[in-house]
Design a protein around this motif. Structure first.
Motif, mmCIF file in Angstrom:
data_model
loop_
_atom_site.group_PDB
_atom_site.id
_atom_site.type_symbol
_atom_site.label_atom_id
_atom_site.label_comp_id
_atom_site.label_asym_id
_atom_site.label_seq_id
_atom_site.Cartn_x
_atom_site.Cartn_y
_atom_site.Cartn_z
ATOM 1 N N SER A 295 32.774 -3.657 26.476
ATOM 2 C CA SER A 295 32.572 -4.391 27.728
ATOM 3 C C SER A 295 32.126 -3.477 28.866
ATOM 4 N N SER A 296 32.495 -2.222 28.827
ATOM 5 C CA SER A 296 32.053 -1.274 29.857
ATOM 6 C C SER A 296 31.464 -0.036 29.183
ATOM 7 N N LEU A 297 30.520 -0.293 28.301
ATOM 8 C CA LEU A 297 29.913 0.746 27.480
ATOM 9 C C LEU A 297 29.113 1.733 28.316
ATOM 10 N N SER A 298 29.287 3.001 28.021
ATOM 11 C CA SER A 298 28.557 4.062 28.693
ATOM 12 C C SER A 298 27.724 4.815 27.661
ATOM 13 N N LEU A 299 26.443 4.901 27.902
ATOM 14 C CA LEU A 299 25.541 5.630 27.006
ATOM 15 C C LEU A 299 25.519 7.100 27.380
ATOM 16 N N PRO A 300 25.207 7.952 26.439
ATOM 17 C CA PRO A 300 24.877 7.675 25.057
ATOM 18 C C PRO A 300 26.125 7.443 24.201
ATOM 19 N N VAL A 301 25.879 6.830 23.040
ATOM 20 C CA VAL A 301 26.905 6.687 22.017
ATOM 21 C C VAL A 301 26.513 7.634 20.895
ATOM 22 N N ILE A 302 27.477 8.406 20.438
ATOM 23 C CA ILE A 302 27.237 9.395 19.384
ATOM 24 C C ILE A 302 27.944 8.956 18.115
ATOM 25 N N ASP A 303 27.232 9.033 17.011
ATOM 26 C CA ASP A 303 27.816 8.838 15.684
ATOM 27 C C ASP A 303 27.679 10.174 14.975
ATOM 28 N N LYS A 304 28.792 10.842 14.833
ATOM 29 C CA LYS A 304 28.812 12.163 14.196
ATOM 30 C C LYS A 304 29.578 12.041 12.884
ATOM 31 N N GLY A 305 28.834 11.774 11.825
ATOM 32 C CA GLY A 305 29.446 11.635 10.518
ATOM 33 C C GLY A 305 30.455 10.507 10.438
ATOM 34 N N GLY A 306 30.205 9.438 11.167
ATOM 35 C CA GLY A 306 31.115 8.301 11.159
ATOM 36 C C GLY A 306 32.105 8.294 12.307
ATOM 37 N N GLU A 307 32.256 9.427 12.990
ATOM 38 C CA GLU A 307 33.111 9.483 14.177
ATOM 39 C C GLU A 307 32.267 9.065 15.377
ATOM 40 N N LEU A 308 32.729 8.047 16.087
ATOM 41 C CA LEU A 308 31.990 7.535 17.234
ATOM 42 C C LEU A 308 32.659 7.954 18.525
ATOM 43 N N PHE A 309 31.843 8.330 19.497
ATOM 44 C CA PHE A 309 32.369 8.572 20.833
ATOM 45 C C PHE A 309 31.281 8.341 21.859
ATOM 46 N N THR A 310 31.734 8.059 23.082
ATOM 47 C CA THR A 310 30.811 7.735 24.169
ATOM 48 C C THR A 310 31.027 8.714 25.309
ATOM 49 N N ASN A 311 30.071 8.727 26.205
ATOM 50 C CA ASN A 311 30.166 9.559 27.395
ATOM 51 C C ASN A 311 31.277 9.012 28.293
ATOM 52 N N GLY A 312 32.107 9.905 28.757
ATOM 53 C CA GLY A 312 33.186 9.506 29.656
ATOM 54 C C GLY A 312 32.990 10.120 31.023
ATOM 55 N N LYS A 313 34.090 10.450 31.673
ATOM 56 C CA LYS A 313 34.021 11.004 33.027
ATOM 57 C C LYS A 313 33.548 12.455 33.057
ATOM 58 N N ASP A 314 33.834 13.206 31.989
ATOM 59 C CA ASP A 314 33.494 14.624 31.947
ATOM 60 C C ASP A 314 32.333 14.842 30.970
ATOM 61 N N PHE A 315 31.114 14.899 31.494
ATOM 62 C CA PHE A 315 29.926 14.991 30.655
ATOM 63 C C PHE A 315 29.873 16.292 29.860
ATOM 64 N N SER A 316 30.277 17.404 30.439
ATOM 65 C CA SER A 316 30.218 18.671 29.696
ATOM 66 C C SER A 316 31.224 18.669 28.535
ATOM 67 N N ALA A 317 32.371 18.028 28.709
ATOM 68 C CA ALA A 317 33.328 17.897 27.601
ATOM 69 C C ALA A 317 32.747 17.007 26.501
ATOM 70 N N PHE A 318 32.028 15.976 26.915
ATOM 71 C CA PHE A 318 31.349 15.086 25.973
ATOM 72 C C PHE A 318 30.352 15.888 25.128
ATOM 73 N N LEU A 319 29.550 16.727 25.766
ATOM 74 C CA LEU A 319 28.566 17.532 25.040
ATOM 75 C C LEU A 319 29.246 18.497 24.078
ATOM 76 N N LYS A 320 30.350 19.085 24.477
ATOM 77 C CA LYS A 320 31.067 20.018 23.596
ATOM 78 C C LYS A 320 31.592 19.310 22.340
ATOM 79 N N ARG A 321 32.002 18.058 22.501
ATOM 80 C CA ARG A 321 32.497 17.299 21.348
ATOM 81 C C ARG A 321 31.416 17.107 20.302
ATOM 82 N N ILE A 322 30.186 17.025 20.740
ATOM 83 C CA ILE A 322 29.089 16.787 19.804
ATOM 84 C C ILE A 322 28.929 17.963 18.860
ATOM 85 N N ILE A 323 29.035 19.170 19.374
ATOM 86 C CA ILE A 323 28.709 20.352 18.551
ATOM 87 C C ILE A 323 29.915 21.041 17.937
ATOM 88 N N LYS A 324 31.114 20.579 18.210
ATOM 89 C CA LYS A 324 32.250 21.267 17.563
ATOM 90 C C LYS A 324 32.540 20.741 16.200
#
Length: 113
Positions: free
Chosen positions: A84-113
């Motif tokens: 209902s309050s979806l924030s892009l981008p949405v990442i699918d990393k091997g079946g694990e889904l996550f979206t951008n939240g309040k901390d964009f740099s933390a979001f980016l770190k989640r992608i590559i760890k």
């Protein structure tokens, strides 16, 4: 004898096609999928970040590709993520889904760890 040879060739072809599809699915599961929009600065920043880090990814613009938009929504709903309050981008990393939240740099770190 011709029938036996034809049947053998048919099943060998079918088996190789199934293996190719299976290999493609396995590769897609290893690849990061980014669902975003070309008008979203977080989405374009995410793509630039992944390119800079030499991370392979597939990008779908969900404003243009409505089939992928529905795929994204189905994945989110299946994962019990509120859309209902979806924030892009949405990442699918091997079946694990996550979206951008309040901390964009933390979001980016989640992608590559």
């Amino acid at each position: 004898m011709k029938y036996l040879a034809f049947t053998f060739l048919f099943f060998m072809t079918l088996n190789s096609q199934t293996k190719l599809l299976s290999d493609d699915l396995a590769q897609e599961q290893k690849t990061i999928i980014v669902y975003g929009s070309d008008t979203c600065h977080y989405c374009t920043d995410t793509k630039a970040f992944l390119k800079e880090k030499n991370v392979k990814f597939i990008y779908y613009d969900v404003d243009v590709n409505l089939e992928k938009q529905q795929e994204m929504l189905n994945k989110l709903i299946k994962a019990n993520i509120d859309v209902s309050s979806l924030s892009l981008p949405v990442i699918d990393k091997g079946g694990e889904l996550f979206t951008n939240g309040k901390d964009f740099s933390a979001f980016l770190k989640r992608i590559i760890k």
